[in-house]
Design a protein around this motif. Structure first.
Motif, PDB file in Angstrom:
ATOM      1  N   PHE A  38      -8.878   3.056  -0.522  1.00  0.00           N
ATOM      2  CA  PHE A  38      -8.764   3.038   0.967  1.00  0.00           C
ATOM      3  C   PHE A  38      -8.220   1.932   1.533  1.00  0.00           C
ATOM      4  O   PHE A  38      -8.430   0.716   1.398  1.00  0.00           O
ATOM      5  N   VAL A  39      -7.393   1.939   2.731  1.00  0.00           N
ATOM      6  CA  VAL A  39      -6.744   1.096   3.417  1.00  0.00           C
ATOM      7  C   VAL A  39      -6.586   1.392   4.981  1.00  0.00           C
ATOM      8  O   VAL A  39      -6.693   2.458   5.276  1.00  0.00           O
ATOM      9  N   ALA A  79       6.657   7.770  -7.779  1.00  0.00           N
ATOM     10  CA  ALA A  79       7.233   6.533  -8.194  1.00  0.00           C
ATOM     11  C   ALA A  79       7.077   5.395  -6.802  1.00  0.00           C
ATOM     12  O   ALA A  79       6.900   4.317  -7.035  1.00  0.00           O
ATOM     13  N   LEU A  80       7.284   6.114  -5.937  1.00  0.00           N
ATOM     14  CA  LEU A  80       7.302   5.301  -4.402  1.00  0.00           C
ATOM     15  C   LEU A  80       5.783   4.933  -4.133  1.00  0.00           C
ATOM     16  O   LEU A  80       5.548   3.711  -3.766  1.00  0.00           O
ATOM     17  N   ARG A  81       4.890   5.672  -4.509  1.00  0.00           N
ATOM     18  CA  ARG A  81       3.420   5.614  -4.217  1.00  0.00           C
ATOM     19  C   ARG A  81       2.927   4.168  -5.032  1.00  0.00           C
ATOM     20  O   ARG A  81       2.040   3.522  -4.711  1.00  0.00           O
ATOM     21  N   LEU A 138      -5.051   6.162  -3.470  1.00  0.00           N
ATOM     22  CA  LEU A 138      -5.581   6.178  -2.181  1.00  0.00           C
ATOM     23  C   LEU A 138      -6.401   7.707  -1.869  1.00  0.00           C
ATOM     24  O   LEU A 138      -5.587   8.637  -2.264  1.00  0.00           O
ATOM     25  N   LYS A 139      -7.492   7.197  -1.443  1.00  0.00           N
ATOM     26  CA  LYS A 139      -8.205   8.699  -1.138  1.00  0.00           C
ATOM     27  C   LYS A 139      -8.269   8.796   0.370  1.00  0.00           C
ATOM     28  O   LYS A 139      -8.441   9.979   0.722  1.00  0.00           O
ATOM     29  N   SER A 140      -8.021   7.717   1.067  1.00  0.00           N
ATOM     30  CA  SER A 140      -8.089   7.811   2.436  1.00  0.00           C
ATOM     31  C   SER A 140      -7.392   6.504   3.211  1.00  0.00           C
ATOM     32  O   SER A 140      -7.329   5.412   2.403  1.00  0.00           O
ATOM     33  N   ALA A 141      -6.426   6.785   4.084  1.00  0.00           N
ATOM     34  CA  ALA A 141      -5.710   5.811   4.445  1.00  0.00           C
ATOM     35  C   ALA A 141      -5.730   5.915   6.230  1.00  0.00           C
ATOM     36  O   ALA A 141      -5.648   7.108   6.587  1.00  0.00           O
ATOM     37  N   ALA A 142      -5.938   4.894   7.056  1.00  0.00           N
ATOM     38  CA  ALA A 142      -5.991   5.090   8.419  1.00  0.00           C
ATOM     39  C   ALA A 142      -5.232   4.201   9.138  1.00  0.00           C
ATOM     40  O   ALA A 142      -4.773   2.875   8.745  1.00  0.00           O
ATOM     41  N   GLY A 171       2.714  11.680   0.649  1.00  0.00           N
ATOM     42  CA  GLY A 171       1.402  11.931  -0.210  1.00  0.00           C
ATOM     43  C   GLY A 171       0.131  10.864   0.079  1.00  0.00           C
ATOM     44  O   GLY A 171      -0.730  10.999  -0.575  1.00  0.00           O
ATOM     45  N   VAL A 172       0.589  10.259   1.095  1.00  0.00           N
ATOM     46  CA  VAL A 172      -0.642   9.016   1.502  1.00  0.00           C
ATOM     47  C   VAL A 172      -1.292   9.708   2.575  1.00  0.00           C
ATOM     48  O   VAL A 172      -0.873  10.611   3.677  1.00  0.00           O
TER      49      VAL A 172
END
Length: 650
Positions: free
Chosen positions: A281-282, A338-340, A348-352, A370-371
């Motif tokens: 998570f970020v 590759a970029l992720r 990441l499961k969650s990003a805000a 895919g974020v």
């Protein structure tokens, strides 16, 4: 979700942060809670270790005369010691006041004297120097506790005490009276004011919102219903600690869910450190997401033609699939996976994103990548976020739906439903510290709070926030527009660091644009364009032509009456130290209109070239004279040839 919820502690019993820390240290003593990277090595702290240090800091505070109701200031980078110092303050019954690490001395003096801060918890020599330079301007400060001793041993100010010594004093007190700390913690109540949280201060000095520990924990619990966390989750603490959302994540949610909190070594090593952690998570401010997107594009400038082609193909496939509500397996294979990994986003499961609006183009970019992006919305006074996208219901034009127990209405709506967002929930702040007048202005009958934001609900029940009401503008022809919306579209360009859109009461829209120096300079070097300084680079005709194309591209996506008619490239970056931005990087429009009023008036007067002769002051006190001319680019006129442009910069 029910299974995850059942693992959370009962916050009606463990109703303060020190009580939750004691519970976790008792039930999961050897589990890692905090990690910090220092000199390239990750150092871990278990719940038991943190609890012991917090106990010693708390009892050490008592030897300094800190008592219930006193205010302790915290100043420095995100570090485990900050977190420990804040919880220790709450254990003692005091109130913590976080101060942004890059705050100037005068800003620090205002906050410290306004709140009668008794003790300041400073990180290192830089922050200690800032405090010592204030001398008699901060008469309430009795002690300055520093965590990093490097460079400080030469000082002999009687107010200075090292964190190591403070903890040693506390350990002696604990040995003398083993129950002293537990008694202090037990005295704490949910309704005690624990945090004085600074507001953004977009128009004046920040106000101090009084937040109780119980309200913060209850609100975190409601947040976790929308976006669950567990002890297996990894969080990287990036946002500055004084910001309300970092208080929510690094303190409240972490204590409830026991997720691990990681601290990077330096801001410059953020992306490399994140890749090592692989967070689940970020939360980043919009400008961080914009910078990451810009850096990706910047790196592509230096790559081979094959890689650039794969990037363009992958983005095209990914964005097309996003429009159809799906993911592109081919785009994931040739680019996104590759970029992720390169960005540290693989797990990441969650990003805000929150704190300000994120441009829809930037949002699309990360969703296609895919974020699992979600946008949140809230205010300091209402304990940060209280709306969020649900995992399977993300709409980048909105800020999602309210948490359980949160009420939102739209006051004074126009025929399209657009009006002021007004909110009510049971975990709001108790008022502004020593400012009853402003507290009364914030609320309307029934405990509803005015947000000052213009918004509406769409057909899906999502809240759409347009802009600050005071920033909503109309041209002299009556055409309404949102400067922030257009600015966010401009900032999706990797070459644009900041933009201020003008036009309220004017015949057309215009913009002041700051180039993103790190990327434009790389572009210039690649194209063999010589330059010396930021001012010189922004003056180059090739750069002006480059930015003209970017503005024209944005104009093509806007309604005709909301298009930018003219713009110029500012000779310097907008800076929080100059009061042009808040510490959370929001534009102070009043300051911009006043400071650059002559330039703005000249733009609208039809001037093609504006002479500038000014002096800027850097954070270290040095001054530099800037003498240049600014070209006003009229987008209704054809581009001028390079040899028609005459600029000088010094």
């Amino acid at each position: 979700m029910a299974e995850i919820t059942a693992t959370y502690p009962d916050i009606t019993v463990h109703d303060t942060m020190p009580k939750l820390l004691a519970l976790n240290a008792r039930t999961h003593p050897n589990d890692t809670w905090l990690r910090e990277k220092d000199l390239g090595i990750w150092i871990s702290y278990t719940w038991a270790q943190v609890a012991e240090r917090v106990r010693n800091i708390t009892l050490g505070f008592t030897t300094l005369g800190v008592a219930r109701g006193d205010v302790v200031g915290l100043l420095g980078d995100n570090r485990p010691e900050w977190l420990m110092g804040e919880i220790a303050t709450h254990a003692l019954g005091g109130m913590s006041l976080g101060i942004y690490r890059d705050a100037l001395a005068d800003e620090v003096a205002y906050l410290v004297t306004y709140a009668d801060v008794a003790v300041v918890f400073a990180e290192d020599e830089e922050q200690v120097d800032k405090l010592l330079s204030l001398d008699e301007k901060i008469p309430t400060v009795r002690h300055i506790v520093y965590a990093d001793p490097r460079g400080i041993r030469k000082y002999d100010d009687p107010r200075l005490i090292s964190l190591k010594e403070l903890e040693a004093r506390g350990a002696v007190e604990a040995a003398r009276d083993s129950g002293a700390y537990d008694r202090l913690v037990a005295q704490g109540k949910a309704e005690d004011v624990a945090i004085l949280c600074t507001t953004s201060g977009t128009t004046s000095h920040p106000k101090l919102a009084m937040l109780t520990g119980g309200a913060l924990l209850r609100h975190c619990r409601a947040y976790l219903e929308m976006d669950p966390r567990t002890s297996a989750d990894e969080y990287v603490s990036v946002l500055q600690m004084p910001w309300i959302m970092e208080q929510i994540y690094a303190f409240g949610q972490a204590l409830i869910s026991r997720m691990k909190v990681n601290f990077v070594e330096e801001q410059e090593t953020l992306m490399a450190d994140m890749r090592e952690i692989g967070p689940s998570f970020v939360l980043f401010a919009p400008r961080v997401w914009e910078q990451i997107a810009a850096d990706v594009r910047s790196r592509m400038m230096d790559s081979s033609a094959l890689k650039r082609g794969m990037f363009e193909l992958g983005m095209k496939l990914g964005l097309k699939a996003l429009e159809q509500g799906r993911r592109s397996p081919l785009a994931d294979f040739i680019l996104f996976r590759a970029l992720r990994d390169r960005l540290g986003f693989s797990h990441l499961k969650s990003a805000a994103t929150g704190g300000a609006a994120l441009g829809p183009d930037t949002f699309r970019f990360f969703l296609a990548l895919g974020v699992p992006m979600r946008q949140l919305y809230g205010q300091t006074e209402l304990l940060g976020a209280y709306t969020l996208h649900k995992a399977q219901d993300v709409d980048f034009d909105t800020v999602g739906v309210p948490f359980d127990g949160v009420e939102i209405r739209i006051d004074d709506p126009d025929p399209n439903g657009l009006g002021e967002v007004v909110t009510r929930h049971g975990n709001a702040f108790t008022g502004y510290f020593r400012n009853d007048e402003e507290t009364a202005k914030s609320f309307v009958d029934g405990g509803w709070m005015r947000t000052g934001d213009a918004g509406f609900f769409n057909d899906r029940g999502h809240l759409v926030v347009i802009d600050r009401i005071r920033d909503m503008a109309r041209t002299e022809h009556g055409d309404r527009f949102s400067p922030q919306y257009i600015e966010n579209k401009l900032k999706f360009s990797p070459y644009v660091a900041e933009a201020v859109v003008l036009g309220d009461g004017r015949d057309s829209l215009a913009a002041l644009i700051c180039i993103r120096f790190s990327i434009v300079s790389k572009w210039a070097e690649k194209n063999r364009i010589s330059f010396t300084t930021y001012t010189d680079l922004s003056a180059r005709p090739e750069v002006i032509a480059l930015l003209r194309k970017e503005v024209e591209a944005v104009n093509r996506t806007l309604p005709e009456k909301q298009r930018i008619g003219r713009f110029l490239l500012l000779y310097k970056e907008l800076d929080a130290d100059d009061g042009e931005l808040t510490r959370t990087r929001k534009v102070r429009r009043g300051v911009i209109n006043e400071r650059y009023g002559t330039i703005i008036d000249a733009m609208y007067a039809g001037e093609k070239v504006i002479d500038v002769d000014t002096t800027i002051t850097f954070q270290d006190g040095t001054r530099q004279r800037i003498k240049t001319t600014l070209d006003v680019i009229d987008l209704g006129a054809p581009p001028r040839r390079d040899d028609d442009t005459r600029r000088r910069a010094a």
